[in-house]
Design a protein around this motif. Structure first.
Motif, PDB file in Angstrom:
ATOM      1  N   ARG A 125       0.831  -1.212   0.000  1.00 61.72           N
ATOM      2  CA  ARG A 125       0.000   0.000   0.000  1.00 61.72           C
ATOM      3  C   ARG A 125       0.863   1.259   0.000  1.00 61.72           C
ATOM      4  O   ARG A 125       0.490   2.275  -0.584  1.00 61.72           O
ATOM      5  CB  ARG A 125      -0.946  -0.030   1.199  1.00 61.72           C
ATOM      6  CG  ARG A 125      -2.086  -1.034   1.037  1.00 61.72           C
ATOM      7  CD  ARG A 125      -2.975  -1.093   2.281  1.00 61.72           C
ATOM      8  NE  ARG A 125      -4.149  -1.916   2.054  1.00 61.72           N
ATOM      9  CZ  ARG A 125      -4.234  -3.234   2.283  1.00 61.72           C
ATOM     10  NH1 ARG A 125      -3.147  -3.864   2.754  1.00 61.72           N
ATOM     11  NH2 ARG A 125      -5.340  -3.906   2.040  1.00 61.72           N
ATOM     12  N   TYR A 142      -6.319   0.863  -3.063  1.00 66.62           N
ATOM     13  CA  TYR A 142      -6.582   0.290  -1.745  1.00 66.62           C
ATOM     14  C   TYR A 142      -7.680  -0.772  -1.814  1.00 66.62           C
ATOM     15  O   TYR A 142      -7.628  -1.783  -1.109  1.00 66.62           O
ATOM     16  CB  TYR A 142      -6.976   1.386  -0.763  1.00 66.62           C
ATOM     17  CG  TYR A 142      -5.820   2.255  -0.283  1.00 66.62           C
ATOM     18  CD1 TYR A 142      -4.501   1.877  -0.476  1.00 66.62           C
ATOM     19  CD2 TYR A 142      -6.061   3.460   0.377  1.00 66.62           C
ATOM     20  CE1 TYR A 142      -3.451   2.661  -0.032  1.00 66.62           C
ATOM     21  CE2 TYR A 142      -5.017   4.264   0.829  1.00 66.62           C
ATOM     22  CZ  TYR A 142      -3.713   3.853   0.616  1.00 66.62           C
ATOM     23  OH  TYR A 142      -2.682   4.645   1.065  1.00 66.62           O
ATOM     24  N   SER A 146      -7.317  -4.747  -0.824  1.00 68.56           N
ATOM     25  CA  SER A 146      -8.217  -5.450   0.094  1.00 68.56           C
ATOM     26  C   SER A 146      -8.769  -6.711  -0.555  1.00 68.56           C
ATOM     27  O   SER A 146      -8.935  -7.745   0.104  1.00 68.56           O
ATOM     28  CB  SER A 146      -9.371  -4.534   0.519  1.00 68.56           C
ATOM     29  OG  SER A 146      -8.955  -3.625   1.496  1.00 68.56           O
ATOM     30  N   ILE A 318     -10.876  -0.890   3.656  1.00 64.42           N
ATOM     31  CA  ILE A 318     -10.501   0.094   2.642  1.00 64.42           C
ATOM     32  C   ILE A 318     -10.639   1.506   3.202  1.00 64.42           C
ATOM     33  O   ILE A 318      -9.752   2.352   3.048  1.00 64.42           O
ATOM     34  CB  ILE A 318     -11.379  -0.075   1.393  1.00 64.42           C
ATOM     35  CG1 ILE A 318     -11.088  -1.420   0.716  1.00 64.42           C
ATOM     36  CG2 ILE A 318     -11.140   1.068   0.406  1.00 64.42           C
ATOM     37  CD1 ILE A 318     -12.137  -1.845  -0.291  1.00 64.42           C
ATOM     38  N   MET A 321      -7.814   2.345   5.718  1.00 66.04           N
ATOM     39  CA  MET A 321      -6.537   2.727   5.131  1.00 66.04           C
ATOM     40  C   MET A 321      -6.589   4.148   4.579  1.00 66.04           C
ATOM     41  O   MET A 321      -5.593   4.894   4.639  1.00 66.04           O
ATOM     42  CB  MET A 321      -6.136   1.733   4.036  1.00 66.04           C
ATOM     43  CG  MET A 321      -5.775   0.357   4.565  1.00 66.04           C
ATOM     44  SD  MET A 321      -4.457   0.435   5.826  1.00 66.04           S
ATOM     45  CE  MET A 321      -4.430  -1.272   6.378  1.00 66.04           C
TER      46      MET A 321
END
Length: 412
Positions: A125, A142, A146, A318, A321
């Motif tokens: 990431r 992102y 996931s 998601i 993050m």
């Protein structure tokens, strides 16, 4: 693959580091459940199996952020390879100790050493953030990661449990260690997409945890992680009680499949409104989805309940993050993402240990009370800290433009 996802890979090197990250993250889904399966096969003690899995998770919670902090300062290549060697040595010791029936304390020492495994999800990431920071593509990136996480959790338990039950008990964790070695070596060989490190002299003082918003995310995900740790251990025991232990891998794969489907769809959306509201809604949905587990009576109903429960997982991760990027300075981004994983790891440690003890004392079905209680705690913590999530760190001048330009330079 839908076009927004396909467009991600216009950046040179993105396919390579994403593939390496997928391979290197397979142990995340294989090692813990593989140790539970291995120890329960060898000793028949679910309490010990859960405690060892918890030890791995708790050790990763302590060591993982420190490794990521070093990565932010010195770069991925210089830090990930020696850390991985330590984790692989400890994994080798654990397999030998289980196979040769060494004392329990040796098992615990080796399990603690496995905690040196780096957080590959945070590393990947961070590479996406270096490419697409400040652009709409980062949400898609992102979301894609996931989905990759959930694909690992679909196939990882199937492979790990299947090998350990049908070949030999140590087979699942052994393959997990091999995936880790190959994935890290492949990733660290890709220097072009490695994020620029921030040496000590340019670092702000303290750690990423100085951010109040990050502390809220980490605390809430500690409670959420308890859900995941408990569900894994209880599901294996639940299937074992019904004479189909190997079927636990299929049931857990459906849990991950629900999350995978939701994550793929969520990545295609351009959500409006405050991300902290979506995050809190996701936490509530995860908690409510645990309640039906108390009512299941067979593996089919359990599989359906877990698939539905999985639908709330990826969208929540998601959004989490995305919130980390809003609440953590760029120089601490990898560390900040790892702290979220650390919160989950602490929860997994608690959930695995508590669930194993409940199973030994009262049976597998009673063990599902652990994730239900954990979900309620997660909701409470989320509501208490919600207001802090509305105050992100100030934007750094020019950072978004810098990352947009970098993304353009990498487009083939």
């Amino acid at each position: 693959m839908p076009s927004p996802y396909r467009a991600l890979f216009a950046a040179r090197g993105s396919k390579g580091f994403s593939a390496a990250g997928f391979l290197g993250r397979m142990p995340l889904a294989m090692m813990g459940i593989g140790v539970v399966t291995m120890i329960s096969q060898v000793t028949g003690r679910y309490g010990l199996a859960g405690a060892l899995s918890a030890t791995i998770a708790l050790s990763a919670a302590v060591v993982g952020p420190q490794i990521s902090r070093l990565v932010d300062r010195h770069g991925q290549r210089r830090v990930l390879r020696p850390a991985t060697l330590c984790a692989l040595a400890a994994a080798t010791g654990l397999l030998l100790a289980a196979h040769l029936s060494w004392p329990d304390w040796v098992l615990f020492v080796c399990s603690a050493g496995i905690g040196a495994v780096p957080s590959l999800g945070a590393m990947i990431r961070a590479r996406w953030a270096a490419l697409y920071g400040g652009t709409p593509q980062l949400h898609t990136a992102y979301s894609f990661e996931s989905v990759v996480d959930e694909v690992c959790f679909i196939f990882g338990p199937i492979i790990s449990i299947g090998l350990s039950t049908n070949w030999f008990p140590e087979a699942g964790p052994l393959l997990a260690a091999c995936f880790l070695a190959v994935g890290v070596c492949w990733l660290t060989a890709q220097r072009a997409t490695e994020p620029v490190p921030h040496p000590r002299e340019r670092h702000t003082r303290g750690t990423a945890l100085r951010s109040p918003g990050l502390r809220v995310l980490v605390s809430t995900f500690a409670a959420s992680g308890t859900i995941f740790g408990a569900v894994d251990v209880v599901t294996v025991a639940f299937a074992d009680e019904r004479g189909h232990k190997a079927a636990a891998s299929i049931v857990l794969a459906l849990y991950a499949a629900g999350s995978c489907v939701a994550g793929m769809v969520f990545g295609l959306l351009r959500s409006r409104g405050a991300p902290e509201r979506r995050w809190l809604l996701g936490i509530c949905a995860m908690a409510v989805s645990m309640i039906p587990l108390l009512l299941v009576g067979n593996l089919l109903s359990l599989a359906v309940a877990l698939f539905v429960a999985g639908l709330s997982v990826a969208p929540t991760m998601i959004t989490t993050m995305a919130l980390v990027e809003r609440h953590v300075p760029r120089a601490h981004l990898t560390e900040g993402m790892t702290w979220v994983s650390t919160g989950l790891a602490v929860g997994v440690a608690i959930g695995s240990s508590v669930a194993g003890s409940v199973i030994d004392a009262a049976g597998a079905r009673s063990g599902y009370g652990v994730p239900v209680t954990s979900g309620a705690v997660a909701v409470a913590v989320g509501f208490l800290g919600y207001r802090r999530l509305g105050r992100p760190v100030p934007q750094r001048g020019g950072s978004h433009e810098h990352h947009s330009e970098r993304a353009e330079r990498h487009v083939a």
